[in-house]
Motif scaffolding. Structure first.
Motif, PDB file in Angstrom:
ATOM      1  N   THR A   9       5.863 -12.863   4.014  1.00 44.55           N
ATOM      2  CA  THR A   9       7.162 -12.716   4.679  1.00 44.55           C
ATOM      3  C   THR A   9       7.691 -11.280   4.620  1.00 44.55           C
ATOM      4  O   THR A   9       8.524 -10.890   5.429  1.00 44.55           O
ATOM      5  CB  THR A   9       8.197 -13.672   4.046  1.00 44.55           C
ATOM      6  N   SER A  10       7.212 -10.481   3.659  1.00 39.22           N
ATOM      7  CA  SER A  10       7.570  -9.058   3.589  1.00 39.22           C
ATOM      8  C   SER A  10       6.675  -8.404   2.546  1.00 39.22           C
ATOM      9  O   SER A  10       5.966  -9.085   1.797  1.00 39.22           O
ATOM     10  CB  SER A  10       9.044  -8.857   3.223  1.00 39.22           C
ATOM     11  N   TRP A  11       6.710  -7.084   2.490  1.00 40.86           N
ATOM     12  CA  TRP A  11       5.961  -6.378   1.454  1.00 40.86           C
ATOM     13  C   TRP A  11       6.619  -5.038   1.189  1.00 40.86           C
ATOM     14  O   TRP A  11       7.394  -4.537   1.991  1.00 40.86           O
ATOM     15  CB  TRP A  11       4.493  -6.219   1.836  1.00 40.86           C
ATOM     16  N   VAL A  59       1.853  -8.934  -7.005  1.00 41.28           N
ATOM     17  CA  VAL A  59       1.785  -7.499  -7.299  1.00 41.28           C
ATOM     18  C   VAL A  59       0.326  -7.060  -7.365  1.00 41.28           C
ATOM     19  O   VAL A  59      -0.495  -7.726  -8.002  1.00 41.28           O
ATOM     20  CB  VAL A  59       2.482  -7.185  -8.637  1.00 41.28           C
ATOM     21  N   PHE A  60      -0.002  -5.933  -6.705  1.00 46.06           N
ATOM     22  CA  PHE A  60      -1.394  -5.470  -6.728  1.00 46.06           C
ATOM     23  C   PHE A  60      -1.495  -3.949  -6.704  1.00 46.06           C
ATOM     24  O   PHE A  60      -0.539  -3.243  -6.358  1.00 46.06           O
ATOM     25  CB  PHE A  60      -2.191  -6.087  -5.560  1.00 46.06           C
ATOM     26  N   LEU A  61      -2.661  -3.474  -7.049  1.00 48.22           N
ATOM     27  CA  LEU A  61      -3.038  -2.066  -6.930  1.00 48.22           C
ATOM     28  C   LEU A  61      -4.317  -1.999  -6.110  1.00 48.22           C
ATOM     29  O   LEU A  61      -5.167  -2.883  -6.200  1.00 48.22           O
ATOM     30  CB  LEU A  61      -3.300  -1.439  -8.302  1.00 48.22           C
ATOM     31  N   GLN A  72      -4.774   3.233   1.581  1.00 44.46           N
ATOM     32  CA  GLN A  72      -5.427   2.244   0.726  1.00 44.46           C
ATOM     33  C   GLN A  72      -4.504   1.063   0.437  1.00 44.46           C
ATOM     34  O   GLN A  72      -4.929  -0.101   0.520  1.00 44.46           O
ATOM     35  CB  GLN A  72      -5.886   2.888  -0.581  1.00 44.46           C
ATOM     36  N   GLN A  73      -3.243   1.345   0.097  1.00 46.37           N
ATOM     37  CA  GLN A  73      -2.321   0.257  -0.229  1.00 46.37           C
ATOM     38  C   GLN A  73      -2.006  -0.587   1.007  1.00 46.37           C
ATOM     39  O   GLN A  73      -1.926  -1.821   0.923  1.00 46.37           O
ATOM     40  CB  GLN A  73      -1.022   0.809  -0.835  1.00 46.37           C
ATOM     41  N   HIS A  74      -1.847   0.077   2.164  1.00 44.60           N
ATOM     42  CA  HIS A  74      -1.475  -0.643   3.379  1.00 44.60           C
ATOM     43  C   HIS A  74      -2.619  -1.528   3.875  1.00 44.60           C
ATOM     44  O   HIS A  74      -2.412  -2.711   4.178  1.00 44.60           O
ATOM     45  CB  HIS A  74      -1.056   0.354   4.461  1.00 44.60           C
ATOM     46  N   SER A  75      -3.808  -0.965   3.927  1.00 44.71           N
ATOM     47  CA  SER A  75      -4.952  -1.790   4.332  1.00 44.71           C
ATOM     48  C   SER A  75      -5.207  -2.885   3.310  1.00 44.71           C
ATOM     49  O   SER A  75      -5.590  -4.008   3.664  1.00 44.71           O
ATOM     50  CB  SER A  75      -6.202  -0.921   4.491  1.00 44.71           C
ATOM     51  N   GLY A  76      -4.976  -2.575   2.038  1.00 42.93           N
ATOM     52  CA  GLY A  76      -5.118  -3.590   0.995  1.00 42.93           C
ATOM     53  C   GLY A  76      -4.140  -4.726   1.200  1.00 42.93           C
ATOM     54  O   GLY A  76      -4.479  -5.908   1.017  1.00 42.93           O
ATOM     55  N   THR A  89       2.279  -2.134  -5.413  1.00 44.79           N
ATOM     56  CA  THR A  89       2.616  -2.725  -4.133  1.00 44.79           C
ATOM     57  C   THR A  89       2.917  -4.200  -4.348  1.00 44.79           C
ATOM     58  O   THR A  89       2.242  -4.875  -5.133  1.00 44.79           O
ATOM     59  CB  THR A  89       1.459  -2.561  -3.134  1.00 44.79           C
ATOM     60  N   VAL A  90       3.941  -4.698  -3.662  1.00 48.59           N
ATOM     61  CA  VAL A  90       4.387  -6.082  -3.837  1.00 48.59           C
ATOM     62  C   VAL A  90       4.364  -6.798  -2.491  1.00 48.59           C
ATOM     63  O   VAL A  90       4.892  -6.283  -1.502  1.00 48.59           O
ATOM     64  CB  VAL A  90       5.803  -6.139  -4.436  1.00 48.59           C
TER      65      VAL A  90
END
Length: 384
Positions: free
Chosen positions: A75-77, A187-189, A54-58, A84-85
């Motif tokens: 540029t990165s995550w 920043v997200f969820l 979920q976080q990766h596809s998000g 997740t940033v």
């Protein structure tokens, strides 16, 4: 894929601690050796895997829409345990842009857009047209894996993903933070993390309602009032602390007994003098151990008593564990005794001009310090 815990699970009740990539091989790290050639049944930690999906596809979705709407390149995550940033190549992102971005990504989720995986040969010209094509590791071999969000994004990726954006459920952008130079962290969820966050916030809200005796909309003002009250009480307490210090010093100076050594320990609202006499100040302190007030308390006593002829050993804090100490007196005596006092108290300190103060870890050894000081005085005055 390189990184901690990718595909982590259990095999033969043996935990798989980490999985990393070496060339085309996935290397699993386990706490004990397994028999070469043995077959094992891998039990996957599905809750963890689905959360990462979920976080990766998000992240793919948010990065793609952020670039389409505002030209913000990723540029990165970082996929953290709690959030997740995404690092965006822009010095700033406005609140209005965050709101518009959140609205757009959730519209895509509601549109139930498919997410598919395909493989290309490493020398396929199409690879150059796919996002992330310059990010292949030097030791990569074999086909190239591409993750497509239909009509939105096409990206080189070897991670695990959902099969449809609807599996993300919802994405909540928590806001932005200052990143590296000319970068902004978003920043997200996503998915179940949003539900967990709401559950935690609701539990906190219920606890605050019970503690503050008001509704959620009044919490902030109630806390501000409490902070103001605490600051006022602390100010009043510090003033009282100064008065008490002066009274203690004057009481000592007015006594006819020898004034070569003064020892005092303060623990919470209790003051204990060298003779073992203690009295209680039940009304006095909010905090039993407050560095600023404690240091001033000790120095006021030293100033009032004077250190030309008297050696003072003052301590504040726990009866047996951590605290602060001050050794004051004639310059030569303090220079000689200060490091030894710190050593006895298992602490650290420094001093100048007849004062040595610091932090102690073992207040239970105050008696040893007092014995050291008394022995020093007796050697200085053998006929006393």
């Amino acid at each position: 894929r390189p990184g901690r815990g990718r595909g982590r699970g259990r095999g033969r009740d043996v935990p798989v601690l980490r999985v990393t990539r070496q060339g085309p091989e996935a290397v699993h790290f386990v706490p004990a050796a397994l028999e070469p050639g043995a077959e094992v049944l891998l039990s996957l930690d599905w809750d963890r895997r689905f959360d990462h999906m979920q976080q990766h596809s998000g992240q793919h979705l948010v990065s793609a829409i952020a670039e389409q709407m505002f030209g913000f390149k990723t540029t990165s995550w970082e996929l953290g345990r709690q959030r997740t940033v995404i690092e965006l190549d822009t010095p700033s992102v406005t609140a209005e842009q965050v709101e518009a971005l959140e609205k757009s990504v959730n519209e895509k989720i509601r549109d139930r857009v498919p997410v598919t995986v395909r493989e290309l040969a490493a020398d396929d010209p199409e690879v150059e047209t796919v996002s992330g094509s310059r990010g292949l590791p030097d030791d990569h071999v074999g086909p190239v894996r591409v993750v497509d969000i239909k009509g939105i994004d096409s990206n080189l990726c070897c991670g695990t993903h959902v099969s449809n954006l609807s599996d993300l459920q919802v994405i909540k952008l928590l806001g932005v933070e200052k990143g590296k130079k000319n970068k902004t962290n978003l920043v997200f969820l996503a998915g179940n993390r949003v539900l967990k966050s709401i559950e935690q916030s609701h539990s906190t809200e219920k606890a605050l309602i019970s503690l503050l005796k008001n509704g959620p909309g009044e919490h902030v003002e109630a806390v501000k009032r409490l902070q103001s009250s605490v600051k006022l009480l602390q100010k009043n307490n510090l003033s009282l602390l100064r008065d008490i210090a002066v009274l203690i010093a004057r009481d000592f100076k007015n006594k006819p007994a020898s004034k070569q050594l003064f020892v005092l320990h303060r623990y919470g609202g209790i003051l204990c003098s060298r003779g073992g006499f203690c009295f209680f100040l039940k009304w006095f302190f909010i905090h039993p151990y407050r560095k600023e007030g404690d240091s001033e308390f000790m120095n006021i006593i030293a100033n009032e008593i004077g250190t030309e002829e008297t050696l003072l050993f003052l301590t504040v804090g726990d009866e047996k564990e951590a605290g602060l100490f001050l050794l004051a007196g004639p310059v030569e005596a303090v220079e000689n005794l200060g490091p030894r006092v710190a050593e006895l108290l298992v602490g650290k300190g420094a001093g100048k001009r007849g004062r040595f103060q610091g932090k102690a870890a073992k207040m239970s050894r105050r008696g040893e310090v007092q014995a050291l000081l008394q022995e020093f005085i007796s050697h200085q005055n053998p006929g006393a």
